[in-house]
Design a protein around this motif. Structure first.
Motif, PDB file in Angstrom:
ATOM      1  N   GLU A   2     -62.315-122.595  96.693  1.00 30.65           N
ATOM      2  CA  GLU A   2     -62.935-121.297  96.653  1.00 30.65           C
ATOM      3  C   GLU A   2     -63.075-120.818  95.221  1.00 30.65           C
ATOM      4  O   GLU A   2     -62.184-120.984  94.400  1.00 30.65           O
ATOM      5  N   HIS A   3     -64.228-120.208  94.912  1.00 29.56           N
ATOM      6  CA  HIS A   3     -64.463-119.700  93.565  1.00 29.56           C
ATOM      7  C   HIS A   3     -63.693-118.410  93.337  1.00 29.56           C
ATOM      8  O   HIS A   3     -63.537-117.598  94.232  1.00 29.56           O
ATOM      9  N   GLU A   4     -63.217-118.258  92.118  1.00 27.13           N
ATOM     10  CA  GLU A   4     -62.541-117.024  91.731  1.00 27.13           C
ATOM     11  C   GLU A   4     -63.531-116.199  90.921  1.00 27.13           C
ATOM     12  O   GLU A   4     -63.846-116.537  89.783  1.00 27.13           O
ATOM     13  N   PRO A   5     -64.072-115.093  91.497  1.00 28.52           N
ATOM     14  CA  PRO A   5     -65.165-114.369  90.876  1.00 28.52           C
ATOM     15  C   PRO A   5     -64.822-113.697  89.544  1.00 28.52           C
ATOM     16  O   PRO A   5     -65.702-113.435  88.764  1.00 28.52           O
ATOM     17  N   ASP A   6     -63.560-113.435  89.256  1.00 31.03           N
ATOM     18  CA  ASP A   6     -63.207-112.736  88.023  1.00 31.03           C
ATOM     19  C   ASP A   6     -63.084-113.672  86.820  1.00 31.03           C
ATOM     20  O   ASP A   6     -62.867-113.228  85.708  1.00 31.03           O
ATOM     21  N   LEU A   7     -63.257-114.966  87.017  1.00 34.25           N
ATOM     22  CA  LEU A   7     -63.178-115.921  85.923  1.00 34.25           C
ATOM     23  C   LEU A   7     -64.510-115.978  85.185  1.00 34.25           C
ATOM     24  O   LEU A   7     -65.567-115.851  85.798  1.00 34.25           O
ATOM     25  N   PRO A   8     -64.485-116.193  83.863  1.00 32.85           N
ATOM     26  CA  PRO A   8     -65.742-116.331  83.121  1.00 32.85           C
ATOM     27  C   PRO A   8     -66.616-117.462  83.671  1.00 32.85           C
ATOM     28  O   PRO A   8     -67.825-117.387  83.606  1.00 32.85           O
ATOM     29  N   ASP A   9     -66.001-118.491  84.185  1.00 33.09           N
ATOM     30  CA  ASP A   9     -66.720-119.611  84.797  1.00 33.09           C
ATOM     31  C   ASP A   9     -65.924-120.037  86.018  1.00 33.09           C
ATOM     32  O   ASP A   9     -64.954-120.783  85.916  1.00 33.09           O
ATOM     33  N   PRO A  10     -66.313-119.555  87.199  1.00 25.47           N
ATOM     34  CA  PRO A  10     -65.527-119.854  88.406  1.00 25.47           C
ATOM     35  C   PRO A  10     -65.485-121.334  88.777  1.00 25.47           C
ATOM     36  O   PRO A  10     -64.634-121.746  89.553  1.00 25.47           O
ATOM     37  N   ASP A  11     -66.371-122.149  88.210  1.00 27.59           N
ATOM     38  CA  ASP A  11     -66.369-123.575  88.505  1.00 27.59           C
ATOM     39  C   ASP A  11     -65.402-124.349  87.620  1.00 27.59           C
ATOM     40  O   ASP A  11     -65.166-125.547  87.848  1.00 27.59           O
ATOM     41  N   ALA A  12     -64.840-123.725  86.611  1.00 27.75           N
ATOM     42  CA  ALA A  12     -63.979-124.421  85.643  1.00 27.75           C
ATOM     43  C   ALA A  12     -62.784-125.117  86.295  1.00 27.75           C
ATOM     44  O   ALA A  12     -62.528-126.283  85.973  1.00 27.75           O
ATOM     45  N   PRO A  13     -62.037-124.483  87.177  1.00 23.31           N
ATOM     46  CA  PRO A  13     -60.884-125.191  87.767  1.00 23.31           C
ATOM     47  C   PRO A  13     -61.290-126.484  88.481  1.00 23.31           C
ATOM     48  O   PRO A  13     -60.630-127.514  88.332  1.00 23.31           O
ATOM     49  N   GLU A  14     -62.389-126.434  89.227  1.00 26.40           N
ATOM     50  CA  GLU A  14     -62.852-127.629  89.931  1.00 26.40           C
ATOM     51  C   GLU A  14     -63.344-128.685  88.942  1.00 26.40           C
ATOM     52  O   GLU A  14     -63.101-129.875  89.121  1.00 26.40           O
ATOM     53  N   ARG A  15     -64.005-128.269  87.885  1.00 29.61           N
ATOM     54  CA  ARG A  15     -64.498-129.205  86.875  1.00 29.61           C
ATOM     55  C   ARG A  15     -63.339-129.916  86.183  1.00 29.61           C
ATOM     56  O   ARG A  15     -63.362-131.128  85.976  1.00 29.61           O
ATOM     57  N   VAL A  16     -62.284-129.170  85.858  1.00 32.51           N
ATOM     58  CA  VAL A  16     -61.109-129.769  85.227  1.00 32.51           C
ATOM     59  C   VAL A  16     -60.429-130.734  86.197  1.00 32.51           C
ATOM     60  O   VAL A  16     -60.040-131.835  85.815  1.00 32.51           O
ATOM     61  N   ARG A  17     -60.324-130.341  87.448  1.00 31.12           N
ATOM     62  CA  ARG A  17     -59.699-131.218  88.456  1.00 31.12           C
ATOM     63  C   ARG A  17     -60.489-132.521  88.609  1.00 31.12           C
ATOM     64  O   ARG A  17     -59.912-133.605  88.631  1.00 31.12           O
TER      65      ARG A  17
END
Length: 121
Positions: A2-17
């Protein structure tokens, strides 16, 4: 995920993973290659340093060792990126404390400095 809307880039955690998963697969494959090269060198008594047929076993071993070292450093950097995400410091430059552009992090998920600081020695 699930995306976290308050992050500057909500896709970042998935991209790092995903980047870490890819690097881990590369490390496993390189470790297998390392074992194969070492095993091949155990069963030969040839003077491979003067083999006209191609690269030497020593060269292949060093090449795989070098690539494996690079991938292991990338895994460490990605683990640090994941930790910075958890701590909320992923988008903050470690040198100046300013923001790191989300596009920079999208291109280089392990970046720890803004582009201005990365350009300075």
């Amino acid at each position: 995920m699930e995306h976290e809307p308050d992050l500057p880039d909500p896709d970042a955690p998935e991209r790092v993973r995903r980047a870490r998963d890819d690097a881990a697969r590369s490390a496993e494959e390189l470790a297998r290659q390392w074992e194969q090269v070492v095993e091949a060198s155990e069963f030969t008594n040839n003077d491979d340093e003067h083999d006209p047929e191609g690269s030497t076993i020593a060269y292949e071993r060093e090449q795989v060792r070098s690539m494996l070292g690079r991938v292991k450093r990338e895994l460490e950097a990605l683990d640090l990126a994941a930790e910075r995400l958890r701590e909320g410091t992923y988008w903050t430059c470690e040198r100046c404390g300013g923001p790191i552009d989300p596009d920079r992090l999208a291109a280089r998920p392990t970046a720890r400095a803004c582009i201005g600081c990365a350009r300075r020695p």
